[in-house]
Design a protein around this motif. Structure first.
Motif, short mmCIF file in Angstrom:
data_model
loop_
_atom_site.label_atom_id
_atom_site.label_comp_id
_atom_site.label_asym_id
_atom_site.label_seq_id
_atom_site.Cartn_x
_atom_site.Cartn_y
_atom_site.Cartn_z
N LYS A 49 0.82 -1.22 0.00
CA LYS A 49 0.00 0.00 0.00
C LYS A 49 0.85 1.27 0.00
O LYS A 49 0.59 2.18 -0.77
N LEU A 50 1.86 1.33 0.86
CA LEU A 50 2.67 2.56 0.94
C LEU A 50 3.81 2.57 -0.09
O LEU A 50 4.43 3.60 -0.30
N GLY A 51 4.09 1.42 -0.69
CA GLY A 51 5.12 1.36 -1.73
C GLY A 51 6.54 1.49 -1.21
O GLY A 51 7.43 1.95 -1.92
N LEU A 52 6.76 1.09 0.04
CA LEU A 52 8.10 1.22 0.63
C LEU A 52 9.02 0.12 0.13
O LEU A 52 8.58 -1.01 -0.11
N THR A 53 10.29 0.45 -0.02
CA THR A 53 11.26 -0.53 -0.51
C THR A 53 12.40 -0.73 0.48
O THR A 53 13.41 -1.33 0.15
N ASP A 54 12.23 -0.22 1.71
CA ASP A 54 13.26 -0.39 2.74
C ASP A 54 13.47 -1.87 3.03
O ASP A 54 12.59 -2.69 2.75
N ALA A 55 14.60 -2.21 3.61
CA ALA A 55 14.88 -3.60 3.98
C ALA A 55 13.84 -4.06 5.00
O ALA A 55 13.36 -3.27 5.82
#
Length: 108
Positions: A61-67
């Motif tokens: 949903k938020l499109g985060l790509t963090d580890a």
């Protein structure tokens, strides 16, 4: 008849100046899940639940790509903030995560 829950109250317990439109957007996003008492709360002790929050909400949903480890830290951080609540409102939980990552605009 279903009881109408005041999700806004849950969020404002932590963020008094919370954005009403963003709260409404998160409630809309969660939709039918909020009709189940069990699904309307986040079970912080449950690793599967934390993984679901990470994968479905933070990544999808938020499109985060963090580890994953970084995202997990954020989830645990919110769990700690809400430690005093036996039942951790999913709406408040997601609001705080979206706010932390500057993504509230996705909901308002």
């Amino acid at each position: 008849m279903a009881v109408v829950h005041d999700w806004s109250h849950d969020v404002k317990k932590y963020i008094p100046s919370a954005n009403e439109a963003a709260i409404a957007g998160i409630v809309k996003h969660l939709g039918i899940a909020l009709q189940s008492r069990d699904a309307s709360f986040v079970a912080c002790e449950d690793k599967t639940e934390r993984d679901r929050v990470r994968d479905s909400f933070l990544k999808k949903k938020l499109g985060l790509t963090d580890a994953d480890a970084e995202l997990e830290k954020s989830i645990v951080e919110i769990c700690k903030k809400m430690h005093g609540d036996r039942d951790k409102s999913r709406v408040a939980f997601y609001y705080m995560l979206a706010e932390k990552y500057g993504k509230l605009s996705l909901f308002s």
